[in-house]
Design a protein around this motif. Sequence first.
Motif, PDB file in Angstrom:
ATOM      1  N   PHE A  73       0.957  -1.322   0.114  1.00 25.93           N
ATOM      2  CA  PHE A  73       0.038   0.005   0.135  1.00 25.93           C
ATOM      3  C   PHE A  73       0.910   1.209  -0.054  1.00 25.93           C
ATOM      4  O   PHE A  73       0.599   2.297  -0.802  1.00 25.93           O
ATOM      5  CB  PHE A  73      -0.852   0.001   1.342  1.00 25.93           C
ATOM      6  CG  PHE A  73      -2.014   0.721   1.086  1.00 25.93           C
ATOM      7  CD1 PHE A  73      -3.029   0.244   0.221  1.00 25.93           C
ATOM      8  CD2 PHE A  73      -2.317   1.766   1.831  1.00 25.93           C
ATOM      9  CE1 PHE A  73      -4.316   1.051  -0.036  1.00 25.93           C
ATOM     10  CE2 PHE A  73      -3.836   2.426   1.963  1.00 25.93           C
ATOM     11  CZ  PHE A  73      -4.646   1.983   0.794  1.00 25.93           C
ATOM     12  N   SER A  74       1.910   1.475   0.678  1.00 30.24           N
ATOM     13  CA  SER A  74       2.728   2.408   1.122  1.00 30.24           C
ATOM     14  C   SER A  74       3.564   2.422  -0.194  1.00 30.24           C
ATOM     15  O   SER A  74       4.056   3.513  -0.580  1.00 30.24           O
ATOM     16  CB  SER A  74       3.434   2.209   2.153  1.00 30.24           C
ATOM     17  OG  SER A  74       4.419   3.455   2.312  1.00 30.24           O
ATOM     18  N   PHE A 270      -3.918  15.368   4.514  1.00 31.86           N
ATOM     19  CA  PHE A 270      -3.636  14.826   5.692  1.00 31.86           C
ATOM     20  C   PHE A 270      -3.858  13.359   5.793  1.00 31.86           C
ATOM     21  O   PHE A 270      -3.168  12.604   6.515  1.00 31.86           O
ATOM     22  CB  PHE A 270      -4.208  15.710   6.790  1.00 31.86           C
ATOM     23  CG  PHE A 270      -4.233  15.053   8.180  1.00 31.86           C
ATOM     24  CD1 PHE A 270      -2.925  15.264   8.828  1.00 31.86           C
ATOM     25  CD2 PHE A 270      -5.437  14.520   8.760  1.00 31.86           C
ATOM     26  CE1 PHE A 270      -2.646  14.675  10.067  1.00 31.86           C
ATOM     27  CE2 PHE A 270      -5.128  14.012   9.877  1.00 31.86           C
ATOM     28  CZ  PHE A 270      -3.816  13.910  10.543  1.00 31.86           C
ATOM     29  N   LEU A 271      -5.230  12.968   5.228  1.00 25.79           N
ATOM     30  CA  LEU A 271      -5.683  11.872   5.399  1.00 25.79           C
ATOM     31  C   LEU A 271      -4.987  10.859   4.701  1.00 25.79           C
ATOM     32  O   LEU A 271      -4.629   9.478   4.793  1.00 25.79           O
ATOM     33  CB  LEU A 271      -6.873  11.558   5.007  1.00 25.79           C
ATOM     34  CG  LEU A 271      -8.178  12.219   6.037  1.00 25.79           C
ATOM     35  CD1 LEU A 271      -9.639  12.311   5.384  1.00 25.79           C
ATOM     36  CD2 LEU A 271      -8.086  11.927   7.320  1.00 25.79           C
ATOM     37  N   ALA A 272      -4.415  11.265   3.497  1.00 19.79           N
ATOM     38  CA  ALA A 272      -3.378  10.490   2.626  1.00 19.79           C
ATOM     39  C   ALA A 272      -2.037  10.267   3.380  1.00 19.79           C
ATOM     40  O   ALA A 272      -1.740   9.087   3.012  1.00 19.79           O
ATOM     41  CB  ALA A 272      -3.256  11.242   1.275  1.00 19.79           C
ATOM     42  N   ILE A 273      -1.558  11.241   3.794  1.00 22.57           N
ATOM     43  CA  ILE A 273      -0.297  10.962   4.633  1.00 22.57           C
ATOM     44  C   ILE A 273      -0.681   9.826   5.791  1.00 22.57           C
ATOM     45  O   ILE A 273       0.260   9.072   5.996  1.00 22.57           O
ATOM     46  CB  ILE A 273       0.108  12.132   5.276  1.00 22.57           C
ATOM     47  CG1 ILE A 273       0.518  13.083   4.252  1.00 22.57           C
ATOM     48  CG2 ILE A 273       1.176  11.928   6.292  1.00 22.57           C
ATOM     49  CD1 ILE A 273       1.060  14.599   4.448  1.00 22.57           C
ATOM     50  N   LEU A 274      -1.713  10.082   6.528  1.00 25.06           N
ATOM     51  CA  LEU A 274      -1.759   9.129   7.543  1.00 25.06           C
ATOM     52  C   LEU A 274      -2.006   7.581   7.014  1.00 25.06           C
ATOM     53  O   LEU A 274      -1.772   6.625   7.624  1.00 25.06           O
ATOM     54  CB  LEU A 274      -3.538   9.546   7.959  1.00 25.06           C
ATOM     55  CG  LEU A 274      -3.729   8.530   9.187  1.00 25.06           C
ATOM     56  CD1 LEU A 274      -2.868   8.756  10.505  1.00 25.06           C
ATOM     57  CD2 LEU A 274      -5.225   9.331   9.698  1.00 25.06           C
ATOM     58  N   ASP A 275      -2.921   7.381   5.883  1.00 24.67           N
ATOM     59  CA  ASP A 275      -3.026   6.148   5.009  1.00 24.67           C
ATOM     60  C   ASP A 275      -1.618   5.624   4.734  1.00 24.67           C
ATOM     61  O   ASP A 275      -1.483   4.437   5.016  1.00 24.67           O
ATOM     62  CB  ASP A 275      -3.803   6.314   3.931  1.00 24.67           C
ATOM     63  CG  ASP A 275      -5.509   5.684   4.327  1.00 24.67           C
ATOM     64  OD1 ASP A 275      -5.375   5.023   5.287  1.00 24.67           O
ATOM     65  OD2 ASP A 275      -6.386   6.092   3.401  1.00 24.67           O
ATOM     66  N   PRO A 280       0.790   2.315   8.185  1.00 25.06           N
ATOM     67  CA  PRO A 280       1.868   1.398   8.123  1.00 25.06           C
ATOM     68  C   PRO A 280       2.942   1.297   8.886  1.00 25.06           C
ATOM     69  O   PRO A 280       3.721   0.074   8.893  1.00 25.06           O
ATOM     70  CB  PRO A 280       2.242   1.513   6.518  1.00 25.06           C
ATOM     71  CG  PRO A 280       1.280   2.358   5.853  1.00 25.06           C
ATOM     72  CD  PRO A 280       0.800   3.372   6.868  1.00 25.06           C
ATOM     73  N   ILE A 281       3.325   2.400   9.397  1.00 23.78           N
ATOM     74  CA  ILE A 281       4.150   2.072  10.561  1.00 23.78           C
ATOM     75  C   ILE A 281       3.700   1.891  11.972  1.00 23.78           C
ATOM     76  O   ILE A 281       4.194   0.958  12.394  1.00 23.78           O
ATOM     77  CB  ILE A 281       4.773   3.684  10.714  1.00 23.78           C
ATOM     78  CG1 ILE A 281       5.689   4.055   9.477  1.00 23.78           C
ATOM     79  CG2 ILE A 281       5.690   3.923  11.967  1.00 23.78           C
ATOM     80  CD1 ILE A 281       6.406   5.516   9.704  1.00 23.78           C
TER      81      ILE A 281
END
Length: 312
Positions: A73-74, A270-275, A280-281
């Motif tokens: 995903f990442s 912001f939500l894209a960065i979160l996703d 994944p971290i």
Amino acid sequence: MNEANYTDVSQFVLLGLSTSTPIQHFFLAVSTVFYVIILLGNLFVVFIVSFDPHLHSPMYFLLANLSFMDLCFSTLTVPKMISDLYSGHNTISFQGCVIQIFVLHVLGGSEMVLLIAMAFDRYVAICKPLYYLTIMNSWMCILLLSGAWISGLIHSVAQLAFVVHLPFCGPNEIDSFYCDLPWFIKLAYIDSYRMKFLVTANSGLISIGTFFLLIISYNFILVTVWKHSSGGLSKAVSTLSAHITVVVLFFGPCIFVYMWPFPSVSVDKFLAILDFMITPILNPVIYTLRNNDIKMTMKRLSSHFLSLRKIS
């Protein structure tokens, strides 16, 4: 409009997270560090589950596949973003955009079903412990994993079937660092209301439906444990809290992006960065730091490496 005009847009411009050069440099450094952590953390989970016999159980089999999906995903978006920030070449071909959307929804749909499978695994382990190994045998694990990937594939094909042949002959700027259906449809040379509704009905309703199904199932597990053994409730809460946290982190952004009636570019970014970078971290951290079996495996690995160093 004639058909020739539909081929005018051969690539899209990804505007990224910011147009400010200092902020771009900041995101380049942060995203590089985060991706290295994502790569190492998730590969570590896959490695120890694969090679440590103590972790060859259904729960860890599903956990390793969750880490693999998070890594994919990442990897789908973050390396491209890092490359764009470094080179300034922030374009993606039409075909590349479609492929990114397709893989994104395959992984998203698969992870939804995998989280349901993990909830089922916990239900059997907590509510039917005597039958756990009988129910969650190797064939059941393979069946659940295959069902997850097949469901993700069907979901993605259903999404793209509506939009892949849309005409594009106007703006080609996507105000994000990756391609997804809401922005893709917005650029199409049509009245996009119906397409947006179909995307919402598919991705949005599936996301919110699956989310509530999982929350209800976890509550059912807790109520069942409480009725049969109040002393086991705290242990069940400790076990399920990690799963519930992962479910909220995964479904929160999905529901907001596809269901929120007042979209905001800054919030979406912001939500894209979160996703793609935070969740994944956090997933490997949440599962490893709260899991005694994985902690013991890490201790065994540390002892093994220390003994090898002493011998050398």
